[in-house]
Design a protein around this motif. Structure first.
Motif, short mmCIF file in Angstrom:
data_model
loop_
_atom_site.label_atom_id
_atom_site.label_comp_id
_atom_site.label_asym_id
_atom_site.label_seq_id
_atom_site.Cartn_x
_atom_site.Cartn_y
_atom_site.Cartn_z
N CYS A 161 -33.11 -13.13 10.94
CA CYS A 161 -32.99 -12.83 9.51
C CYS A 161 -33.17 -11.34 9.24
N GLU A 162 -34.12 -10.72 9.94
CA GLU A 162 -34.35 -9.28 9.75
C GLU A 162 -33.12 -8.48 10.17
N GLU A 163 -32.48 -8.85 11.26
CA GLU A 163 -31.28 -8.15 11.70
C GLU A 163 -30.13 -8.39 10.72
N PHE A 164 -29.98 -9.62 10.25
CA PHE A 164 -28.91 -9.95 9.31
C PHE A 164 -29.09 -9.22 7.99
N LEU A 165 -30.32 -9.20 7.48
CA LEU A 165 -30.61 -8.57 6.19
C LEU A 165 -30.80 -7.06 6.30
N TRP A 166 -30.99 -6.57 7.53
CA TRP A 166 -31.29 -5.17 7.83
C TRP A 166 -32.54 -4.71 7.08
N ARG A 167 -33.58 -5.56 7.16
CA ARG A 167 -34.87 -5.19 6.58
C ARG A 167 -35.95 -6.05 7.23
N TYR A 168 -37.14 -5.47 7.33
CA TYR A 168 -38.27 -6.22 7.87
C TYR A 168 -38.81 -7.12 6.78
N LEU A 169 -39.14 -8.35 7.13
CA LEU A 169 -39.66 -9.32 6.18
C LEU A 169 -41.17 -9.25 6.06
#
Length: 85
Positions: free
Chosen positions: A47-55
């Motif tokens: 998810c972090e790679e897909f969203l390009w942000r750390y959760l």
């Protein structure tokens, strides 16, 4: 690629706990705990790679290979502690 990230300190928790996953899947034994924990972590990372942000809180270093007029920090950055040249 003009930039790359290196995780310095990974999150110590996950957005979903092992007990929440086991309750949802109605699993009442511990045989698959390591596997399920690995899946939880892999899902967060995907998810972090897909969203390009750390959760979750993550300390990372951003390496920029060339100078540009604008630097986009991205990844949900909420604090910059150091800029080095």
């Amino acid at each position: 690629k003009q930039y790359s990230y290196k995780v310095v300190t990974a999150p110590t928790t996950e957005p979903v706990s092992l007990s929440e996953v086991k309750n949802h899947l109605k699993i009442d034994h511990n045989d698959e705990d390591n596997y399920l924990s690995a899946l939880i972590s892999a899902a967060r990372q995907w998810c972090e790679e897909f969203l390009w942000r750390y959760l979750l809180n993550t300390e990372a270093e951003l390496f920029i290979n060339e100078f540009t007029n604008t630097i986009y920090v991205g990844r949900g950055c909420n604090e910059i502690t150091e800029i080095a040249y």
